[in-house]
Design an enzyme around this catalytic site. Structure first.
Site, PDB file in Angstrom:
ATOM      1  N   ASP A 101      35.390  39.543  41.284  1.00 14.22           N
ATOM      2  CA  ASP A 101      36.461  39.607  42.273  1.00 14.22           C
ATOM      3  C   ASP A 101      35.981  38.939  43.558  1.00 14.22           C
ATOM      4  O   ASP A 101      35.040  39.409  44.201  1.00 14.22           O
ATOM      5  CB  ASP A 101      36.836  41.073  42.525  1.00 14.22           C
ATOM      6  CG  ASP A 101      38.006  41.212  43.489  1.00 14.22           C
ATOM      7  OD1 ASP A 101      37.820  40.921  44.686  1.00 14.22           O
ATOM      8  OD2 ASP A 101      39.092  41.616  43.053  1.00 14.22           O
ATOM      9  N   THR A 161      42.452  35.265  46.379  1.00  9.12           N
ATOM     10  CA  THR A 161      41.411  35.072  47.383  1.00  9.12           C
ATOM     11  C   THR A 161      40.383  34.023  46.960  1.00  9.12           C
ATOM     12  O   THR A 161      39.908  33.246  47.791  1.00  9.12           O
ATOM     13  CB  THR A 161      40.690  36.397  47.667  1.00  9.12           C
ATOM     14  OG1 THR A 161      40.221  36.952  46.435  1.00  9.12           O
ATOM     15  CG2 THR A 161      41.623  37.392  48.320  1.00  9.12           C
ATOM     16  N   THR A 162      40.029  33.991  45.685  1.00 10.97           N
ATOM     17  CA  THR A 162      39.062  32.989  45.233  1.00 10.97           C
ATOM     18  C   THR A 162      39.655  31.590  45.312  1.00 10.97           C
ATOM     19  O   THR A 162      38.986  30.636  45.733  1.00 10.97           O
ATOM     20  CB  THR A 162      38.602  33.293  43.796  1.00 10.97           C
ATOM     21  OG1 THR A 162      38.108  34.634  43.729  1.00 10.97           O
ATOM     22  CG2 THR A 162      37.516  32.335  43.374  1.00 10.97           C
ATOM     23  N   ASP A 175      43.861  45.625  42.287  1.00  8.34           N
ATOM     24  CA  ASP A 175      44.413  44.279  42.472  1.00  8.34           C
ATOM     25  C   ASP A 175      45.705  44.117  41.670  1.00  8.34           C
ATOM     26  O   ASP A 175      46.682  43.528  42.153  1.00  8.34           O
ATOM     27  CB  ASP A 175      43.404  43.221  42.030  1.00  8.34           C
ATOM     28  CG  ASP A 175      42.225  43.115  42.979  1.00  8.34           C
ATOM     29  OD1 ASP A 175      42.287  43.717  44.063  1.00  8.34           O
ATOM     30  OD2 ASP A 175      41.236  42.450  42.625  1.00  8.34           O
TER      31      ASP A 175
END
Length: 519
Positions: A71, A104-105, A388
């Protein structure tokens, strides 16, 4: 340049110091270079985790605590980041994670690509302001391109909410998180705190389940109380059920056995009276936020009332919400309309603890995802994934738009940027074209992490998108196909935020030309 005397300025030939002598100042090209490198380093730290087949990271603290995760936001949160520019990127990732639970990545990878391109432009003496304005133009074009990829719910099989969550949690084995969100949906809105997560080791991830209600760690105050109630009347008491201390300091002198007997009898009547009051009100289950006296507990058990003491205030509020009950300040304050009703109150063992389920209530809709994992490390990663997934499901439900995944949208954005770059005046056009290359990095990275050649995959994707829609679908294999047809979907809100955040962070970093550090 780096100044050896930070903050030093000259006035009429004499040096004037405006900063403390222990301060350090990095200015101009050196400041820009340092900030860009810090941002790129953060992007590289999470790049290999992108996609369903991304790699994991092991983070070990000074005390030996170990976190294993893929994550991106969790990795950045666990890293001990000192550089302020790198921390800016981590903070934005944390905000996106909290708001939407995904992307986010992707945002970090895009930020790194934008900064890398900007570094080359600065080396070519293109002013950072020109690059910033070009990136702003690219953001506007990219945001408009997302609208072209919003998928009609009738265009694929299955429920959009279910499909999006399954896409977000591919390979995690976390069960049907979307069921929890669907259970609490009300008039098109879902409150994020209406879905709770409880995590316990002792079973495999496949044992993860959704409860229509809440689960709280609590055990009955007495053995012999019922361990399950159906169609139960529930009371939530925000008080102690024990002998009350006098409101004023006073001393009482007992001089005879009769007086002692009377005092004991009065206390007995008070403590038993609490149970009788609850029984007369028709209470089947009582959740009390303070202590319950032993004598009261005995009387409650004799009356067949299931009672819990020292209930956490948040759990008490949740029980009241689910049951449609009012929290009352004491048993004597209970009226008929203060009680709530639930379909089931049940006691169960969870690992070495005892928990109570409160399900199918007449009040607000709430759901709990009971997450299970065979080890502590596995449980922590699954719990992160479930949280998530809940955020992704909430975002999908609330915003109501989904787009194909698999890098398809990023490919389309890159093509749109190349097409419209010519309409951007001056050198800003170069920044728009660089942004197109940055978006191409997403499918390239997905391909590399899935074991495919990134260049060959990108060429194939571009060719297939000339005739239809194609992305990289990663399940058992990684192949080029229409993601929507294969049930690979992302919330449109996540895609839009994954455009805004990288541009925001990259332009913020590029506009810094002076870093002053004070001890």
């Amino acid at each position: 340049m780096s100044e050896s005397n930070p903050g030093q300025r000259r006035q009429h030939g004499a040096p004037v110091f405006i900063l403390d002598e222990d301060s350090e100042q990095t200015a101009g090209r050196d400041a820009q270079q340092t900030n860009i490198e810090a941002g790129k380093a953060i992007a590289e730290a999470v790049r290999t985790t992108l996609g369903p087949q991304g790699m994991d990271k092991m983070l070990v603290s000074d005390s030996g605590d170990v976190v294993i995760t893929n994550d991106g936001a969790a990795i950045l949160a666990e890293m001990d980041i000192e550089h302020p520019a790198a921390q800016m990127l981590a903070d934005v990732a944390d905000e996106q994670e909290a708001a939407l639970g995904d992307g986010t990545t992707t945002a970090a990878v895009l930020t790194g690509e934008l900064l890398s391109a900007a570094e080359d432009f600065i080396d070519d003496d293109i002013h950072p302001r020109t690059i910033v304005e070009g990136y702003w133009a690219a953001e506007r074009i990219a945001a408009g391109a997302v609208d072209d990829y919003v998928v009609d719910a009738d265009a694929f099989d299955g429920e959009p909410l279910q499909t999006v969550v399954e896409s977000a949690l591919t390979g995690k084995g976390t069960g049907s998180v979307s069921d929890a969100v669907q259970q609490v949906a009300d008039d098109g809105e879902v409150a994020g705190d209406a879905v709770a997560v409880e995590a316990h080791t002792g079973k495999s991830a496949s044992a993860t389940e959704v409860v229509d209600g809440i689960i709280a760690e609590a055990e009955p105050v007495r053995d012999g109380m019922p361990d399950r109630l159906d169609d139960a009347a529930v009371a939530v008491v925000d008080d102690a059920l024990e002998q009350r201390d006098p409101e004023i300091d006073a001393e009482y002198t007992i001089s005879s056995d009769d007086q002692l007997s009377a005092a004991v009898t009065a206390e007995e009547e008070t403590l038993v009276g609490y149970a009788e009051t609850l029984a007369d009100a028709g209470v089947d289950a009582a959740f009390v936020t303070d202590d319950i006296a032993d004598r009261t507990a005995d009387a409650l058990a004799s009356a067949g009332i299931l009672a819990f003491e020292d209930i956490d205030s948040d759990d008490a509020a949740a029980v009241a919400d689910v049951a449609g009950a009012s929290q009352v300040p004491g048993p004597d304050e209970i009226a008929a309309d203060d009680l709530g009703t639930v379909g089931t109150v049940a006691i169960e063992a969870v690992d070495d603890d005892t928990a109570v389920r409160v399900e199918d209530g007449a009040g607000e809709q709430r759901a709990t995802v009971m997450v299970r994992g065979s080890t502590e490390h596995a449980l922590n990663e699954i719990e992160r994934a479930v949280n998530d997934g809940i955020d992704v499901a909430v975002a999908t439900h609330d915003h109501g738009e989904v787009v194909p995944g698999g890098g398809l949208v990023e490919l389309g954005i890159a093509e749109r940027l190349r097409t419209e770059a010519a309409s951007v005046e001056g050198r800003r056009q170069l920044a728009v074209e660089a942004a197109a290359e940055a978006f191409d990095a997403v499918p390239r990275t997905l391909a590399r992490n899935a074991g495919r050649d990134p260049i060959d995959t990108l060429v194939q994707l571009r060719a297939d998108n000339q005739e239809g829609r194609a992305g990289l679908v990663v399940d058992e294999d990684a192949e080029v196909a229409d993601p929507a047809d294969r049930g690979v979907l992302d919330p449109a809100a996540v895609k839009r935020e994954s455009i805004r955040s990288p541009v925001e962070v990259a332009t913020m970093i590029l506009r810094i030309d002076d870093v002053i550090t004070a001890d």
